[in-house]
Enzyme design. Sequence first.
Site, PDB file in Angstrom:
ATOM      1  N   ASP A  20     -13.752 -12.758 -12.060  1.00  0.00           N
ATOM      2  CA  ASP A  20     -12.493 -13.100 -11.668  1.00  0.00           C
ATOM      3  C   ASP A  20     -11.748 -11.947 -12.423  1.00  0.00           C
ATOM      4  O   ASP A  20     -11.676 -11.127 -13.592  1.00  0.00           O
ATOM      5  CB  ASP A  20     -12.243 -14.379 -13.000  1.00  0.00           C
ATOM      6  N   GLY A  21     -10.619 -11.691 -11.689  1.00  0.00           N
ATOM      7  CA  GLY A  21      -9.715 -10.451 -12.161  1.00  0.00           C
ATOM      8  C   GLY A  21      -8.789 -10.768 -13.221  1.00  0.00           C
ATOM      9  O   GLY A  21      -8.544  -9.742 -13.796  1.00  0.00           O
ATOM     10  N   HIS A  59       0.895  -0.957   0.095  1.00  0.00           N
ATOM     11  CA  HIS A  59      -0.182   0.052   0.126  1.00  0.00           C
ATOM     12  C   HIS A  59       0.903   1.347  -0.223  1.00  0.00           C
ATOM     13  O   HIS A  59       0.422   2.357  -0.523  1.00  0.00           O
ATOM     14  CB  HIS A  59      -1.136   0.026   1.040  1.00  0.00           C
ATOM     15  N   HIS A  79      -8.130  -7.884  -7.515  1.00  0.00           N
ATOM     16  CA  HIS A  79      -8.396  -8.969  -6.455  1.00  0.00           C
ATOM     17  C   HIS A  79      -8.389  -7.881  -5.275  1.00  0.00           C
ATOM     18  O   HIS A  79      -7.584  -7.629  -4.566  1.00  0.00           O
ATOM     19  CB  HIS A  79      -7.141  -9.830  -6.132  1.00  0.00           C
ATOM     20  N   SER A  92      -6.674  -1.845  -0.447  1.00  0.00           N
ATOM     21  CA  SER A  92      -6.350  -1.134  -1.581  1.00  0.00           C
ATOM     22  C   SER A  92      -7.392  -0.371  -2.156  1.00  0.00           C
ATOM     23  O   SER A  92      -7.212   0.869  -2.668  1.00  0.00           O
ATOM     24  CB  SER A  92      -5.618  -2.191  -2.697  1.00  0.00           C
ATOM     25  N   GLU A 129     -13.646  -8.837  -7.380  1.00  0.00           N
ATOM     26  CA  GLU A 129     -13.454  -9.577  -6.088  1.00  0.00           C
ATOM     27  C   GLU A 129     -14.371 -10.784  -6.592  1.00  0.00           C
ATOM     28  O   GLU A 129     -15.451 -10.652  -6.718  1.00  0.00           O
ATOM     29  CB  GLU A 129     -13.874  -9.063  -5.001  1.00  0.00           C
ATOM     30  N   ASP A 163      -3.310  -8.638  -7.214  1.00  0.00           N
ATOM     31  CA  ASP A 163      -3.015  -9.197  -5.919  1.00  0.00           C
ATOM     32  C   ASP A 163      -3.672 -10.370  -5.156  1.00  0.00           C
ATOM     33  O   ASP A 163      -4.544 -10.090  -4.519  1.00  0.00           O
ATOM     34  CB  ASP A 163      -3.176  -7.887  -4.701  1.00  0.00           C
TER      35      ASP A 163
HETATM   36  N1  SAM Z   1      -6.018  -6.107  -2.766  1.00  0.00           N
HETATM   37  C1  SAM Z   1      -6.563  -6.257  -1.494  1.00  0.00           C
HETATM   38  C2  SAM Z   1      -5.814  -4.952  -0.525  1.00  0.00           C
HETATM   39  O1  SAM Z   1      -4.713  -4.591  -0.836  1.00  0.00           O
HETATM   40  O2  SAM Z   1      -6.384  -4.834   0.298  1.00  0.00           O
HETATM   41  C3  SAM Z   1      -6.188  -7.533  -1.079  1.00  0.00           C
HETATM   42  C4  SAM Z   1      -6.629  -8.544  -1.592  1.00  0.00           C
HETATM   43  S1  SAM Z   1      -6.341 -10.317  -1.024  1.00  0.00           S
HETATM   44  C5  SAM Z   1      -4.744 -10.587  -1.063  1.00  0.00           C
HETATM   45  C6  SAM Z   1      -6.843 -11.534  -2.418  1.00  0.00           C
HETATM   46  C7  SAM Z   1      -8.390 -11.293  -2.857  1.00  0.00           C
HETATM   47  O3  SAM Z   1      -8.787 -11.880  -4.231  1.00  0.00           O
HETATM   48  C8  SAM Z   1      -9.266 -12.105  -1.814  1.00  0.00           C
HETATM   49  O4  SAM Z   1     -10.270 -11.293  -1.410  1.00  0.00           O
HETATM   50  C9  SAM Z   1      -9.814 -13.189  -2.587  1.00  0.00           C
HETATM   51  O5  SAM Z   1     -11.056 -13.342  -2.253  1.00  0.00           O
HETATM   52  C10 SAM Z   1      -9.764 -12.596  -4.042  1.00  0.00           C
HETATM   53  N2  SAM Z   1      -9.848 -13.660  -5.320  1.00  0.00           N
HETATM   54  C11 SAM Z   1      -9.238 -14.832  -5.282  1.00  0.00           C
HETATM   55  N3  SAM Z   1      -9.111 -15.280  -6.690  1.00  0.00           N
HETATM   56  C12 SAM Z   1      -9.641 -14.324  -7.398  1.00  0.00           C
HETATM   57  C13 SAM Z   1      -9.824 -13.980  -8.655  1.00  0.00           C
HETATM   58  N4  SAM Z   1      -9.796 -15.019  -9.556  1.00  0.00           N
HETATM   59  N5  SAM Z   1     -10.538 -12.977  -9.149  1.00  0.00           N
HETATM   60  C14 SAM Z   1     -10.823 -12.178  -8.314  1.00  0.00           C
HETATM   61  N6  SAM Z   1     -10.661 -11.968  -6.983  1.00  0.00           N
HETATM   62  C15 SAM Z   1     -10.221 -13.219  -6.479  1.00  0.00           C
END
Ligand code: SAM
Length: 283
Positions: free
Chosen positions: A141-142, A18, A41, A98, A116, A162
């Site tokens: 999906d990201g 961050h 993500h 984030s 998400e 992320d």
């Molecule tokens: N970016 C956030 C932050 O910095 O505050 C933290 C994100 S966390 C490390 C990863 C997130 O990705 C989780 O909430 C998880 O549920 C989500 N996630 C997992 N696979 C995913 C995908 N294929 N596409 C989008 N989100 C996904």
Amino acid sequence: MNYRHAYHAGNFADVMKHALLTLVIEHMKKKDKPFFLLDTHAGTGMTDLAGEEAQKTGEYQNGIARLLEAPVLHPLLAPYLDAVRALGGAPLTRYPGSPALMAHMARAEDRLAFCELHPEDANTLRANFRRDARVKTHEMDGYTALKAMLPPKERRGVILIDPPFEQRDEYARLVEALAEASRRFATGTYMIWYPLKDPSVSGEFLERLANDGPPKTLALELQVMATDPMRMTGSGMILVNPPFVLTERDGNGKSAALSLLDWLAATLAQGPGARAREEWLTA
Ligand code: SAM
């Protein structure tokens, strides 16, 4: 999908990620032209530090809490800590993820997209930003979002990738997704977070990026203790097209990013072996 970021919010890895993110966004704001921020993500956007998850691990105590107690701060932490204080209160009761940091720093004319996949977290994310007309949240999906949303119409943007690294093929997906995204939008600034556990795994990831990654790819790493392949002992960030605020060098030839990470390694150390490093993977 078992990963829930609330257990880890505000830990040393979030601090590194961050702090770098806020510096990149500050840099984007130097020009008047609007930009696009994509968080592939995103998590929920905000974590209650008194909540069950954050209290169970207490990880933020060795992360953001240490920074808030530090007698002297590194100057490059100013935009990060200003945002954390503005969003999380003083004393800090909530930790902004984030998406919250992005929304706080973006201007009225900028556009933001947060993805998400976890249904519960996606609902919370939607609720947290429903009143912000600049933001679109997506339960998707990201990696699909990278294909669907790039290049942005603004032709200026920051993309944070992320993932939770629960899938064995996450590294391979990242390399592939980055290659494809940078073909679509070569001038964007990409930020990819990765864990430091087994050095052979992160080493192979960096090697693949060095061979197949886009130009101007920088790896930054922060170890808070000696390497142990069984646990996360550090945090890494890949930056494609990093801004000058991170790459400019002081009189001794040390980059601003490394100066910040050295300070973080000293402040967030959890044992011997804390250190920082940078490596240009592609010129
Ligand atoms: N970016 C956030 C932050 O910095 O505050 C933290 C994100 S966390 C490390 C990863 C997130 O990705 C989780 O909430 C998880 O549920 C989500 N996630 C997992 N696979 C995913 C995908 N294929 N596409 C989008 N989100 C996904």
